[in-house]
Enzyme design. Structure first.
Site, PDB file in Angstrom:
ATOM      1  N   SER A  20      81.058  47.910  29.361  1.00  0.00           N
ATOM      2  CA  SER A  20      81.859  47.528  28.187  1.00  0.00           C
ATOM      3  C   SER A  20      83.299  47.347  28.635  1.00  0.00           C
ATOM      4  O   SER A  20      83.710  47.904  29.665  1.00  0.00           O
ATOM      5  CB  SER A  20      81.794  48.646  27.146  1.00  0.00           C
ATOM      6  OG  SER A  20      82.793  48.470  26.157  1.00  0.00           O
ATOM      7  N   TYR A  74      81.823  57.609  23.964  1.00  0.00           N
ATOM      8  CA  TYR A  74      81.372  56.270  24.387  1.00  0.00           C
ATOM      9  C   TYR A  74      82.216  55.764  25.567  1.00  0.00           C
ATOM     10  O   TYR A  74      81.676  55.311  26.582  1.00  0.00           O
ATOM     11  CB  TYR A  74      81.485  55.307  23.195  1.00  0.00           C
ATOM     12  CG  TYR A  74      80.998  53.895  23.477  1.00  0.00           C
ATOM     13  CD1 TYR A  74      79.640  53.577  23.388  1.00  0.00           C
ATOM     14  CD2 TYR A  74      81.886  52.882  23.807  1.00  0.00           C
ATOM     15  CE1 TYR A  74      79.193  52.281  23.633  1.00  0.00           C
ATOM     16  CE2 TYR A  74      81.444  51.582  24.050  1.00  0.00           C
ATOM     17  CZ  TYR A  74      80.093  51.282  23.960  1.00  0.00           C
ATOM     18  OH  TYR A  74      79.657  50.006  24.201  1.00  0.00           O
TER      19      TYR A  74
HETATM   20  P1  NAD Z   1      72.179  47.320  19.774  1.00  0.00           P
HETATM   21  O1  NAD Z   1      72.307  48.556  18.972  1.00  0.00           O
HETATM   22  O2  NAD Z   1      71.610  46.110  19.125  1.00  0.00           O
HETATM   23  O3  NAD Z   1      71.318  47.575  21.094  1.00  0.00           O
HETATM   24  C1  NAD Z   1      71.187  48.808  21.732  1.00  0.00           C
HETATM   25  C2  NAD Z   1      69.720  48.993  22.045  1.00  0.00           C
HETATM   26  O4  NAD Z   1      69.535  50.194  22.807  1.00  0.00           O
HETATM   27  C3  NAD Z   1      68.877  49.139  20.755  1.00  0.00           C
HETATM   28  O5  NAD Z   1      67.777  48.275  20.833  1.00  0.00           O
HETATM   29  C4  NAD Z   1      68.443  50.586  20.790  1.00  0.00           C
HETATM   30  O6  NAD Z   1      67.188  50.814  20.180  1.00  0.00           O
HETATM   31  C5  NAD Z   1      68.395  50.830  22.305  1.00  0.00           C
HETATM   32  N1  NAD Z   1      68.410  52.249  22.627  1.00  0.00           N
HETATM   33  C6  NAD Z   1      69.179  53.220  22.080  1.00  0.00           C
HETATM   34  N2  NAD Z   1      68.842  54.412  22.606  1.00  0.00           N
HETATM   35  C7  NAD Z   1      67.842  54.183  23.498  1.00  0.00           C
HETATM   36  C8  NAD Z   1      67.080  55.018  24.354  1.00  0.00           C
HETATM   37  N3  NAD Z   1      67.280  56.346  24.387  1.00  0.00           N
HETATM   38  N4  NAD Z   1      66.143  54.439  25.148  1.00  0.00           N
HETATM   39  C9  NAD Z   1      65.926  53.106  25.095  1.00  0.00           C
HETATM   40  N5  NAD Z   1      66.610  52.267  24.297  1.00  0.00           N
HETATM   41  C10 NAD Z   1      67.562  52.806  23.513  1.00  0.00           C
HETATM   42  O7  NAD Z   1      73.631  47.031  20.337  1.00  0.00           O
HETATM   43  P2  NAD Z   1      74.128  46.021  21.471  1.00  0.00           P
HETATM   44  O8  NAD Z   1      75.494  45.613  21.086  1.00  0.00           O
HETATM   45  O9  NAD Z   1      73.109  44.975  21.737  1.00  0.00           O
HETATM   46  O10 NAD Z   1      74.270  46.995  22.726  1.00  0.00           O
HETATM   47  C11 NAD Z   1      73.676  46.729  23.988  1.00  0.00           C
HETATM   48  C12 NAD Z   1      74.579  47.257  25.091  1.00  0.00           C
HETATM   49  O11 NAD Z   1      75.791  46.500  25.095  1.00  0.00           O
HETATM   50  C13 NAD Z   1      74.997  48.710  24.932  1.00  0.00           C
HETATM   51  O12 NAD Z   1      74.977  49.353  26.201  1.00  0.00           O
HETATM   52  C14 NAD Z   1      76.416  48.617  24.414  1.00  0.00           C
HETATM   53  O13 NAD Z   1      77.186  49.750  24.743  1.00  0.00           O
HETATM   54  C15 NAD Z   1      76.878  47.371  25.142  1.00  0.00           C
HETATM   55  N6  NAD Z   1      78.080  46.720  24.542  1.00  0.00           N
HETATM   56  C16 NAD Z   1      77.990  46.098  23.333  1.00  0.00           C
HETATM   57  C17 NAD Z   1      79.124  45.479  22.833  1.00  0.00           C
HETATM   58  C18 NAD Z   1      79.128  44.730  21.521  1.00  0.00           C
HETATM   59  O14 NAD Z   1      80.201  44.272  21.116  1.00  0.00           O
HETATM   60  N7  NAD Z   1      78.026  44.551  20.855  1.00  0.00           N
HETATM   61  C19 NAD Z   1      80.325  45.528  23.535  1.00  0.00           C
HETATM   62  C20 NAD Z   1      80.366  46.186  24.754  1.00  0.00           C
HETATM   63  C21 NAD Z   1      79.229  46.780  25.249  1.00  0.00           C
END
Ligand code: NAD
Length: 287
Positions: free
Chosen positions: A172, A185
């Protein structure tokens, strides 16, 4: 520590043929964690579009995972869904065992699963701290360790890829930008940064590539509160020089490139895909 293998040290620079986009990852086996929603889902689809067979890891929403598997199979590649909590060593071990049994090996690991449990620091509970670290950092460690073991066992297959395997950590912008109210986080993503770089340093001689993608604000369920109303969206734009939110597919495209041999000399980097969020936009007017 054991002396790293010099087996590949004398190989010449790879000469890459021009490859059609749908063949960039042909024959490779990918595992995407947390793939049933958001960024993970988009990455899984993008890897499949590039010819990879894909394992869709999920923890809760089986229907959505199965739906994605069907969508990926329709692209002409293999896909299967495997349930596992990435923070649980036994479940991760079983997931890799099943993947290798069904698909033969793993070439690409995308450590995407992640979550937020936010609170002002003085109210942050140990349970919230432990949960976020368990999924976002320990989960990435457990999956990367399992993948590296298989990459080292198998070695390079030159007809498949220049490298023995690729690990892509989804980190991130908050691996470098401090984030009040989200200390657990930000700590987890800062941890991912140095885990990724230290691992990259250690396994490079085995021709294993390790990198991170650092998304800025991407339109997914994790951050709905910052984009679902016009007021929130306008506030968000103050942080993004490029003046739009990112879409999950844009992270998918970055993952395809990083996983492909076109990025064969790219190792140990954090690739920011953030519309300039890390450019300190508050200083745009001279500070
Ligand atoms: P999201 O909530 O749609 O996806 C996260 C996924 O991780 C979900 O499908 C959830 O079920 C899964 N998950 C949670 N705990 C778990 C576990 N114990 N085992 C297996 N799966 C698990 O959100 P996203 O935005 O798609 O996030 C994906 C990644 O991107 C994350 O690592 C997040 O920190 C990172 N991220 C997202 C953003 C953003 O703006 N959306 C920005 C920076 C980083």
């Amino acid at each position: 520590m054991e002396e790293a293998s010099a087996e590949y040290a004398h190989l010449p620079r790879p000469v890459l043929p021009r490859v059609a986009p749908q063949e960039l990852l042909l024959g490779q086996k990918a595992l995407v964690t947390g793939a049933s929603s958001g960024i993970g889902r988009a990455i899984a689809i993008s890897l499949a579009h590039a010819g990879a067979d894909v394992v869709v890891n999920y923890v809760a929403d089986e229907d959505r995972a199965q739906e994605l598997v069907e969508q990926i199979r329709a692209l002409g590649v293999r896909a299967l869904a495997i349930r596992a909590d990435v923070g649980d060593e036994t479940q991760v071990g079983e997931m890799f065992r099943r993947m290798i049994e069904e698909l033969g090996t793993i070439d690409i690991l995308v450590n995407n699963a992640g979550l937020q449990q936010d609170a002002p620091f003085h109210e942050l509970t140990l349970a919230q701290w432990n949960k976020v670290l368990a999924v976002n950092l320990t989960g990435q460690f457990l999956c990367a360790r399992a993948a590296v073991r298989e990459f080292r066992r198998r070695g390079v297959r030159p007809n498949i890829s220049c490298s023995a395997g690729k690990v892509i950590c989804v980190s991130s912008v908050h691996e470098v930008i401090p984030w009040a109210g989200h200390v657990n986080y930000a700590a987890s993503k800062g941890g991912v940064m140095l885990m990724m770089k230290s691992l990259a340093q250690e396994v490079a001689p085995y021709r294993i590539r390790v990198n991170s993608i650092c998304p800025g604000a991407i339109r997914t369920p994790i951050n709905m509160q910052v984009w679902e109303t016009p007021k929130a969206y306008n506030e968000l734009m103050k942080l993004i020089p490029y003046k739009r939110i990112g879409e999950p597919e844009e992270i998918g495209r970055a993952a395809v490139w990083l996983a492909s041999d076109y990025a064969d000399y790219v190792h140990g980097i954090s690739l920011f895909v953030d519309g300039g969020m890390t450019l300190y936009p508050g200083f745009q007017t001279g500070g």
